[in-house]
Motif scaffolding. Structure first.
Motif, PDB file in Angstrom:
ATOM      1  N   LEU A 195      63.986  32.508  21.552  1.00 42.18           N
ATOM      2  CA  LEU A 195      65.262  32.457  20.851  1.00 42.18           C
ATOM      3  C   LEU A 195      65.146  31.631  19.578  1.00 42.18           C
ATOM      4  CD1 LEU A 195      68.289  33.207  20.894  1.00 42.18           C
ATOM      5  CD2 LEU A 195      68.682  31.100  22.175  1.00 42.18           C
ATOM      6  N   GLY A 196      64.431  30.508  19.651  1.00 43.42           N
ATOM      7  CA  GLY A 196      64.222  29.672  18.473  1.00 43.42           C
ATOM      8  C   GLY A 196      63.441  30.398  17.393  1.00 43.42           C
ATOM      9  N   MET A 197      62.405  31.117  17.813  1.00 45.54           N
ATOM     10  CA  MET A 197      61.595  31.876  16.855  1.00 45.54           C
ATOM     11  C   MET A 197      62.434  32.987  16.210  1.00 45.54           C
ATOM     12  SD  MET A 197      58.646  30.498  16.732  1.00 45.54           S
ATOM     13  CE  MET A 197      57.757  31.756  15.853  1.00 45.54           C
ATOM     14  N   GLN A 198      63.264  33.650  17.004  1.00 47.15           N
ATOM     15  CA  GLN A 198      64.118  34.705  16.459  1.00 47.15           C
ATOM     16  C   GLN A 198      65.100  34.133  15.440  1.00 47.15           C
ATOM     17  OE1 GLN A 198      65.715  36.289  20.130  1.00 47.15           O
ATOM     18  NE2 GLN A 198      64.135  37.875  20.271  1.00 47.15           N
ATOM     19  N   ALA A 199      65.639  32.968  15.722  1.00 46.05           N
ATOM     20  CA  ALA A 199      66.569  32.336  14.790  1.00 46.05           C
ATOM     21  C   ALA A 199      65.861  31.983  13.479  1.00 46.05           C
ATOM     22  CB  ALA A 199      67.174  31.075  15.418  1.00 46.05           C
ATOM     23  N   CYS A 200      64.636  31.478  13.585  1.00 44.22           N
ATOM     24  CA  CYS A 200      63.870  31.125  12.373  1.00 44.22           C
ATOM     25  C   CYS A 200      63.519  32.376  11.569  1.00 44.22           C
ATOM     26  CB  CYS A 200      62.607  30.356  12.742  1.00 44.22           C
ATOM     27  SG  CYS A 200      62.932  28.681  13.321  1.00 44.22           S
ATOM     28  N   ARG A 201      63.089  33.412  12.263  1.00 51.55           N
ATOM     29  CA  ARG A 201      62.754  34.658  11.559  1.00 51.55           C
ATOM     30  C   ARG A 201      63.981  35.259  10.878  1.00 51.55           C
ATOM     31  NH1 ARG A 201      59.321  35.876  16.324  1.00 51.55           N
ATOM     32  NH2 ARG A 201      57.232  35.282  15.710  1.00 51.55           N
ATOM     33  N   ALA A 202      65.105  35.241  11.582  1.00 52.38           N
ATOM     34  CA  ALA A 202      66.337  35.778  11.001  1.00 52.38           C
ATOM     35  C   ALA A 202      66.715  34.987   9.745  1.00 52.38           C
ATOM     36  CB  ALA A 202      67.473  35.739  12.026  1.00 52.38           C
ATOM     37  N   ARG A 203      66.558  33.683   9.797  1.00 56.62           N
ATOM     38  CA  ARG A 203      66.873  32.856   8.629  1.00 56.62           C
ATOM     39  C   ARG A 203      65.911  33.159   7.486  1.00 56.62           C
ATOM     40  NH1 ARG A 203      70.340  28.424   8.280  1.00 56.62           N
ATOM     41  NH2 ARG A 203      71.256  29.571   9.985  1.00 56.62           N
ATOM     42  N   GLN A 204      64.631  33.363   7.805  1.00 54.33           N
ATOM     43  CA  GLN A 204      63.657  33.706   6.774  1.00 54.33           C
ATOM     44  C   GLN A 204      63.992  35.046   6.134  1.00 54.33           C
ATOM     45  OE1 GLN A 204      59.991  33.162   9.122  1.00 54.33           O
ATOM     46  NE2 GLN A 204      59.295  31.953   7.384  1.00 54.33           N
ATOM     47  N   GLU A 205      64.332  36.023   6.955  1.00 51.59           N
ATOM     48  CA  GLU A 205      64.705  37.342   6.434  1.00 51.59           C
ATOM     49  C   GLU A 205      65.936  37.233   5.556  1.00 51.59           C
ATOM     50  OE1 GLU A 205      65.036  39.852   9.872  1.00 51.59           O
ATOM     51  OE2 GLU A 205      62.869  39.757  10.263  1.00 51.59           O
ATOM     52  N   GLN A 206      66.870  36.405   5.962  1.00 54.91           N
ATOM     53  CA  GLN A 206      68.071  36.186   5.175  1.00 54.91           C
ATOM     54  C   GLN A 206      67.704  35.576   3.822  1.00 54.91           C
ATOM     55  OE1 GLN A 206      70.624  33.184   6.833  1.00 54.91           O
ATOM     56  NE2 GLN A 206      72.409  33.902   5.724  1.00 54.91           N
ATOM     57  N   MET A 207      66.783  34.617   3.830  1.00 56.29           N
ATOM     58  CA  MET A 207      66.366  33.972   2.583  1.00 56.29           C
ATOM     59  C   MET A 207      65.560  34.929   1.708  1.00 56.29           C
ATOM     60  SD  MET A 207      65.489  30.103   3.632  1.00 56.29           S
ATOM     61  CE  MET A 207      65.336  29.655   1.918  1.00 56.29           C
ATOM     62  N   GLN A 208      64.738  35.777   2.312  1.00 55.80           N
ATOM     63  CA  GLN A 208      63.966  36.743   1.533  1.00 55.80           C
ATOM     64  C   GLN A 208      64.895  37.736   0.860  1.00 55.80           C
ATOM     65  OE1 GLN A 208      61.248  38.260   4.462  1.00 55.80           O
ATOM     66  NE2 GLN A 208      59.717  36.686   4.029  1.00 55.80           N
ATOM     67  N   GLY A 209      65.973  38.045   1.512  1.00 60.87           N
ATOM     68  CA  GLY A 209      66.966  38.932   0.922  1.00 60.87           C
ATOM     69  C   GLY A 209      67.614  38.323  -0.299  1.00 60.87           C
ATOM     70  N   SER A 210      67.709  36.982  -0.312  1.00 63.18           N
ATOM     71  CA  SER A 210      68.287  36.306  -1.474  1.00 63.18           C
ATOM     72  C   SER A 210      67.224  35.873  -2.459  1.00 63.18           C
ATOM     73  CB  SER A 210      69.112  35.088  -1.020  1.00 63.18           C
ATOM     74  OG  SER A 210      68.272  34.114  -0.420  1.00 63.18           O
ATOM     75  N   GLY A 211      65.922  36.140  -2.128  1.00 58.86           N
ATOM     76  CA  GLY A 211      64.844  35.862  -3.074  1.00 58.86           C
ATOM     77  C   GLY A 211      64.405  34.424  -3.150  1.00 58.86           C
ATOM     78  N   ALA A 214      66.611  25.257   5.362  1.00 56.65           N
ATOM     79  CA  ALA A 214      67.246  26.406   6.010  1.00 56.65           C
ATOM     80  C   ALA A 214      66.730  26.587   7.435  1.00 56.65           C
ATOM     81  CB  ALA A 214      67.003  27.679   5.193  1.00 56.65           C
ATOM     82  N   LEU A 215      65.425  26.431   7.625  1.00 59.46           N
ATOM     83  CA  LEU A 215      64.864  26.579   8.969  1.00 59.46           C
ATOM     84  C   LEU A 215      65.340  25.451   9.884  1.00 59.46           C
ATOM     85  CD1 LEU A 215      61.252  27.773   8.119  1.00 59.46           C
ATOM     86  CD2 LEU A 215      63.117  29.115   9.097  1.00 59.46           C
ATOM     87  N   LEU A 216      65.419  24.238   9.355  1.00 63.46           N
ATOM     88  CA  LEU A 216      65.929  23.129  10.161  1.00 63.46           C
ATOM     89  C   LEU A 216      67.395  23.355  10.526  1.00 63.46           C
ATOM     90  CD1 LEU A 216      64.233  20.053   8.446  1.00 63.46           C
ATOM     91  CD2 LEU A 216      63.685  21.067  10.669  1.00 63.46           C
ATOM     92  N   ALA A 217      68.156  23.935   9.608  1.00 63.18           N
ATOM     93  CA  ALA A 217      69.555  24.257   9.914  1.00 63.18           C
ATOM     94  C   ALA A 217      69.629  25.312  11.015  1.00 63.18           C
ATOM     95  CB  ALA A 217      70.269  24.742   8.652  1.00 63.18           C
ATOM     96  N   ALA A 218      68.753  26.317  10.934  1.00 60.58           N
ATOM     97  CA  ALA A 218      68.730  27.356  11.974  1.00 60.58           C
ATOM     98  C   ALA A 218      68.393  26.739  13.328  1.00 60.58           C
ATOM     99  CB  ALA A 218      67.727  28.455  11.618  1.00 60.58           C
ATOM    100  N   ILE A 219      67.436  25.841  13.342  1.00 69.64           N
ATOM    101  CA  ILE A 219      67.057  25.173  14.591  1.00 69.64           C
ATOM    102  C   ILE A 219      68.212  24.306  15.082  1.00 69.64           C
ATOM    103  CG2 ILE A 219      65.503  23.453  15.603  1.00 69.64           C
ATOM    104  CD1 ILE A 219      63.355  24.573  13.586  1.00 69.64           C
ATOM    105  N   GLY A 220      68.881  23.632  14.157  1.00 71.54           N
ATOM    106  CA  GLY A 220      70.022  22.785  14.522  1.00 71.54           C
ATOM    107  C   GLY A 220      71.179  23.557  15.112  1.00 71.54           C
ATOM    108  N   GLU A 221      71.275  24.853  14.800  1.00 69.13           N
ATOM    109  CA  GLU A 221      72.361  25.687  15.317  1.00 69.13           C
ATOM    110  C   GLU A 221      72.061  26.249  16.705  1.00 69.13           C
ATOM    111  OE1 GLU A 221      72.742  28.580  12.229  1.00 69.13           O
ATOM    112  OE2 GLU A 221      73.550  27.120  10.802  1.00 69.13           O
ATOM    113  N   LEU A 222      70.833  26.056  17.192  1.00 69.27           N
ATOM    114  CA  LEU A 222      70.480  26.547  18.527  1.00 69.27           C
ATOM    115  C   LEU A 222      71.237  25.757  19.591  1.00 69.27           C
ATOM    116  CD1 LEU A 222      66.588  26.790  18.117  1.00 69.27           C
ATOM    117  CD2 LEU A 222      68.199  28.703  18.259  1.00 69.27           C
ATOM    118  N   PRO A 223      71.454  26.360  20.761  1.00 71.22           N
ATOM    119  CA  PRO A 223      72.044  25.594  21.873  1.00 71.22           C
ATOM    120  C   PRO A 223      71.151  24.380  22.187  1.00 71.22           C
ATOM    121  CG  PRO A 223      71.992  27.941  22.379  1.00 71.22           C
ATOM    122  CD  PRO A 223      71.221  27.764  21.109  1.00 71.22           C
ATOM    123  N   LEU A 224      71.740  23.323  22.689  1.00 71.09           N
ATOM    124  CA  LEU A 224      71.053  22.047  22.872  1.00 71.09           C
ATOM    125  C   LEU A 224      69.739  22.168  23.644  1.00 71.09           C
ATOM    126  CD1 LEU A 224      71.038  18.983  22.510  1.00 71.09           C
ATOM    127  CD2 LEU A 224      72.350  18.809  24.618  1.00 71.09           C
TER     128      LEU A 224
END
Length: 185
Positions: A153-169, A107-117
């Motif tokens: 921006l990269g850190m924010q994307a990773c944190r947002a993904r982590q929060e999203q995953m914590q919400g799903s347990g 999930a974190l690698l996907a979040a990083i992959g979605e960042l602008p180049l």
């Protein structure tokens, strides 16, 4: 390939294992394995990615071997210790924990992959390759301030993904290691 990525890989491994000699050995073994794959005729689309994946796997293997040796040495003199106690692997190797950790990494690698180049490039150079922000700025030909923005921006994307995953347990304590801020710029 060897000359192009060697220093970068060695720097990554030194930061991971904290021992120059061990890092050099792991880098050499990584190259040997990747070159063996190349010589087998199997096409390699991303040699750098394969090289890093191989190095990471070797670090994990080394860690597992050292954990088993350490556990065995600690229990060797204690005859009363049940053999099952010292043969059990660390919690991180349990199937459920490993699966959740793998999902978190994916999930974190996907979040990083979605960042602008350019943002993704700066983030990877800093977080994965271990370059300072000034080194990233020099390599990319941008200002340190811009590098800081990209990393933020990269850190924010990773944190947002982590929060999203914590919400799903599905988050694990190990998943916070990726998004932990680094000291020193």
């Amino acid at each position: 390939m060897v000359a192009h990525y060697y220093r970068e890989l060695l720097r990554f491994l030194q930061g991971t294992v904290r021992d120059r000699d061990t890092a050099a050995d792991l880098a050499q073994e990584s190259y040997a394995r990747v070159l063996a794959v190349q010589e087998s005729g199997e096409p390699i689309a991303e040699p750098r990615a394969l090289l890093y994946r191989t190095a990471r796997n070797l670090v994990i293997d080394q860690y597992r071997r050292s954990e088993v040796r350490g556990t065995y040495a600690a229990t060797e003199g204690d005859a009363a210790t049940d053999a099952a106690d010292w043969t059990a692997g660390p919690e991180a190797l349990e199937p459920e924990v490993a699966a959740m950790s793998s999902q978190t990494v994916d999930a974190l690698l996907a979040a990083i992959g979605e960042l602008p180049l350019r943002c993704r490039e700066a983030f990877i150079l800093h977080k994965f390759d271990g370059l300072s922000q000034a080194e990233v700025a020099r390599q990319m030909g941008i200002s340190v301030t811009m590098v800081e923005r990209h990393i933020k921006l990269g850190m924010q994307a990773c944190r947002a993904r982590q929060e999203q995953m914590q919400g799903s347990g599905t988050s694990t304590p190990a998943s916070t290691a990726m998004a932990a801020p680094r000291s020193g710029r």
